[in-house]
Scaffold this motif. Structure first.
Motif, short mmCIF file in Angstrom:
data_model
loop_
_atom_site.label_atom_id
_atom_site.label_comp_id
_atom_site.label_asym_id
_atom_site.label_seq_id
_atom_site.Cartn_x
_atom_site.Cartn_y
_atom_site.Cartn_z
N PHE A 1 0.84 -1.20 0.00
CA PHE A 1 0.00 0.00 0.00
C PHE A 1 0.87 1.25 0.00
CE2 PHE A 1 -2.76 3.25 1.90
CZ PHE A 1 -3.78 3.22 0.98
N ASN A 2 1.97 1.23 0.73
CA ASN A 2 2.89 2.37 0.70
C ASN A 2 3.41 2.61 -0.71
OD1 ASN A 2 3.02 3.59 3.21
ND2 ASN A 2 4.72 2.37 3.94
N LEU B 1 2.28 6.76 4.37
CA LEU B 1 3.66 7.11 4.03
C LEU B 1 4.24 8.08 5.07
CD1 LEU B 1 3.29 7.50 0.17
CD2 LEU B 1 4.83 5.88 1.31
N SER B 2 3.42 9.01 5.53
CA SER B 2 3.87 9.96 6.55
C SER B 2 4.15 9.26 7.87
CB SER B 2 2.82 11.06 6.75
OG SER B 2 2.64 11.79 5.56
N LEU B 3 3.29 8.32 8.25
CA LEU B 3 3.53 7.54 9.46
C LEU B 3 4.80 6.71 9.34
CD1 LEU B 3 -0.06 6.32 10.42
CD2 LEU B 3 1.40 7.88 11.72
N LEU C 1 12.68 3.77 -3.38
CA LEU C 1 11.28 3.50 -3.75
C LEU C 1 10.31 4.20 -2.81
CD1 LEU C 1 11.49 -0.25 -4.81
CD2 LEU C 1 11.24 1.76 -6.30
N PHE C 2 10.66 4.26 -1.53
CA PHE C 2 9.82 4.97 -0.57
C PHE C 2 9.73 6.46 -0.94
CE2 PHE C 2 9.60 7.71 3.15
CZ PHE C 2 8.37 7.34 3.68
N LEU C 3 10.88 7.07 -1.20
CA LEU C 3 10.89 8.49 -1.56
C LEU C 3 10.14 8.75 -2.86
CD1 LEU C 3 14.52 9.47 -0.53
CD2 LEU C 3 12.38 10.04 0.66
N LEU C 4 10.27 7.85 -3.83
CA LEU C 4 9.53 7.98 -5.08
C LEU C 4 8.02 7.91 -4.82
CD1 LEU C 4 9.50 8.17 -8.19
CD2 LEU C 4 9.65 5.66 -8.22
N ALA C 5 7.59 6.93 -4.03
CA ALA C 5 6.16 6.80 -3.71
C ALA C 5 5.66 8.02 -2.94
CB ALA C 5 5.91 5.52 -2.92
N LEU C 6 6.47 8.51 -2.00
CA LEU C 6 6.09 9.69 -1.22
C LEU C 6 5.95 10.91 -2.13
CD1 LEU C 6 5.55 10.98 1.55
CD2 LEU C 6 8.03 11.31 1.75
N PHE C 7 6.89 11.10 -3.03
CA PHE C 7 6.83 12.23 -3.96
C PHE C 7 5.58 12.14 -4.84
CE2 PHE C 7 7.59 13.94 -8.21
CZ PHE C 7 7.81 15.27 -7.91
#
Length: 128
Positions: free
Chosen positions: A23-24, A41-43, A107-113
């Motif tokens: 989901f993230n 993502l923020s959590l 990948l986390f930063l890409l998804a967050l962006f």
């Protein structure tokens, strides 16, 4: 009684944590889940970088609880990263922890962006 719950908890955390991971990464795709995706993502960022101040960088409570269950089941030498554990388990290999961590952060930063951009775009258009 707790010993009989441990295999269930192990399976529960495996499924639950994997769903959180997916989901993230992909929750931003559907308009109806974008706000929830950005919140999760923020959590995750708060856990990794906020709680990480006290527990170590990249800290995840789900991993911590899951590893407590696994240790109670007698499993030792667990990797620090749940994602490394997941990939090693699914692929039957022993991936380099540094490579897994770097890929995870990228990948986390890409998804967050992407999530932040799409949520902002919808907010500007008055859809949120």
């Amino acid at each position: 009684m707790l010993n009989t719950l441990l295999p269930f908890l192990d399976s529960f955390f495996f499924i639950f944590h994997t769903l959180i991971l997916f989901f993230n990464l992909f929750g931003w795709i559907w308009r109806s889940t974008r706000k929830a995706n950005l919140a999760l993502l923020s959590l995750t960022a708060f856990s990794w970088f906020g709680l990480g101040i006290w527990y170590s960088w990249g800290y995840c409570p789900c991993t911590d609880w899951h590893w407590q269950v696994k240790r109670s089941l007698g499993q030792q030498e667990l990797p620090y990263s749940y994602i490394k554990y997941l990939l090693d388990t699914l692929l039957g290999t022993d991936l380099d922890a540094g490579l897994v961590d770097a890929t995870t952060v990228a990948l986390f930063l890409l998804a967050l962006f992407i999530s932040a951009y799409l949520n902002y775009k919808e907010w500007k258009q008055g859809r949120l």
